[in-house]
Scaffold this motif. Structure first.
Motif, PDB file in Angstrom:
ATOM      1  N   ALA A 113     -25.131   2.365 -22.190  1.00  0.00           N
ATOM      2  CA  ALA A 113     -24.422   3.483 -22.817  1.00  0.00           C
ATOM      3  C   ALA A 113     -23.132   3.815 -22.088  1.00  0.00           C
ATOM      4  N   HIS A 114     -23.112   3.552 -20.760  1.00  0.00           N
ATOM      5  CA  HIS A 114     -21.936   3.907 -19.973  1.00  0.00           C
ATOM      6  C   HIS A 114     -20.836   2.849 -20.067  1.00  0.00           C
ATOM      7  N   LYS A 134     -13.255  11.377 -27.424  1.00  0.00           N
ATOM      8  CA  LYS A 134     -14.701  11.377 -27.651  1.00  0.00           C
ATOM      9  C   LYS A 134     -15.446  11.193 -26.323  1.00  0.00           C
ATOM     10  N   ASN A 135     -16.545  11.915 -26.173  1.00  0.00           N
ATOM     11  CA  ASN A 135     -17.304  11.848 -24.926  1.00  0.00           C
ATOM     12  C   ASN A 135     -17.987  10.501 -24.723  1.00  0.00           C
ATOM     13  N   ASN A 136     -18.256   9.771 -25.829  1.00  0.00           N
ATOM     14  CA  ASN A 136     -18.961   8.490 -25.692  1.00  0.00           C
ATOM     15  C   ASN A 136     -18.006   7.301 -25.618  1.00  0.00           C
ATOM     16  N   THR A 137     -16.709   7.549 -25.495  1.00  0.00           N
ATOM     17  CA  THR A 137     -15.746   6.452 -25.337  1.00  0.00           C
ATOM     18  C   THR A 137     -15.728   6.006 -23.881  1.00  0.00           C
ATOM     19  N   TYR A 138     -15.983   4.722 -23.671  1.00  0.00           N
ATOM     20  CA  TYR A 138     -16.007   4.194 -22.301  1.00  0.00           C
ATOM     21  C   TYR A 138     -14.590   4.147 -21.745  1.00  0.00           C
TER      22      TYR A 138
END
Length: 360
Positions: A28-29, A293-297
């Motif tokens: 996920a990271h 976005k918080n989930n953008t690496y």
């Protein structure tokens, strides 16, 4: 169970378990599947350009996303991209002569056989002073000199007997065809009175590479038929003293034959900003790679690229403020905060957040 068997089984378990554990804990990271920044930023370079333009880019990292946007996503394939890192090779120059997709081929005065056998042109001070070294010489005459087969246009023979062409002057002039400029729409009617008679270029080094000669050849031969841009990552070495004729319209500078008599403000260079065009492009055409976005690496490279984009916002906001367009300046600052938030691209990493603070 024998020792070798145990070792084989243990090794097999580790080969499966370790990658599985790493993937489970870290996937996920490090998931780049939702990261669109390379495509969006590359497309933004293309959307910065007027139709049927030629865009000079600098290096692989600045060019691959643009090629991908055009060739895979079909975005703005009317723009002809010229990678200046490749522009010194004969095969690449010859590719540029021909149209591709919906983009134009580049016209040159020098022919294919006149660009072979040399990689750069040294300035030769011993040349008989047929040129006035204190005044500018028409580029057309210089190109004719380079293409000539006369012995007096060549350097003394090297150990292999080859006689290279050379640069006879460091002061180059490209006359501006006013009628062609107006007919092509290169300059807005409000600037007709400021059209320069010539683009005068001073070369401050002892030689010119083939890519540089071909760049100036194209600018002259094109005669303002198609728009010419340089990516914002290009520096003075790439645009060869044309900085005072460059106007930023987004992530690219447009070459405009407009006299620039504006004083250079402290901390700025001689390039100018077309604030109205740049504001319109940013507000209506550009995308920002979901950096908010918080989930953008996020990694170092994307952080650095995003900081460059943040600098574009800041530059335009400052220009709008200087033009007393305060509402628009604040909109730019607000948009910068929204699409490149501090939580993903920390201010502490960089110094150029200061102009944004000054706008507020």
């Amino acid at each position: 169970m024998s020792g070798p068997t145990v070792a084989i089984i243990s090794t097999g378990i580790l080969l499966i378990a370790v990658p599985a554990l790493m993937a489970g804990q870290e996937w996920a990271h490090h998931d780049r599947s939702k990261r669109t920044a390379s495509l969006d930023y590359g497309a933004d370079y293309l959307y910065s350009c007027a139709p049927q333009a030629v865009l000079f880019s600098n290096g692989d990292n600045d060019t691959y996303p643009l090629w991908y946007a055009q060739e895979v996503e079909g975005i703005r394939d009317d723009i002809r991209i010229v990678n200046l890192s490749l522009f010194g090779t004969d095969s690449y120059i010859n590719q540029m002569r021909h149209p591709v997709n919906h983009a134009v081929g580049l016209p040159f005065t020098l022919t294919e056989d006149q660009t072979v056998d040399w990689e750069y042109l040294p300035y030769y001070e011993e040349y008989p002073k047929a040129y006035d070294q204190k005044n500018y010489t028409d580029l057309k005459k210089i190109l004719a000199f380079i293409a000539s087969k006369r012995p007096d246009t060549k350097l003394p023979a090297d150990e292999d007997g080859y006689r290279s062409p050379f640069l006879p002057t460091k002061k180059i002039r490209i006359p501006v065809d006013r009628n062609a400029v107006i007919a092509s729409g290169t300059v807005a009617p409000k600037d007709y009175g400021n059209i320069a008679e010539n683009l005068d270029i001073d070369i401050h080094k002892s030689n010119m590479f083939k890519s540089e000669i071909m760049l100036l050849d194209f600018v002259m031969t094109n005669n303002w038929k198609v728009p010419i841009y340089f990516s914002i990552t290009s520096g003075p070495d790439e645009y060869l003293g044309l900085g005072k004729y460059l106007y930023q319209e987004g992530l690219a500078y447009r070459l405009q034959p407009i006299r620039n008599d504006m004083p250079v403000r402290k901390g700025q260079d001689e390039k100018q900003i077309d604030a109205d065009t740049m504001y319109k492009n940013i507000m209506t055409k550009f995308k920002w790679g979901e950096v908010d976005k918080n989930n953008t690496y996020m990694d170092y490279v994307l952080g650095r690229q995003s900081e460059n984009i943040r600098g574009v916002f800041e530059k335009l906001a400052t220009e709008l403020m200087n033009e007393n367009k305060m509402d628009s300046a604040v909109k730019m600052a607000d948009m910068c905060q929204r699409v490149i938030p501090e939580r993903n691209v920390p201010y502490s990493m960089y110094y150029n957040i200061v102009p944004l603070v000054e706008v507020y």
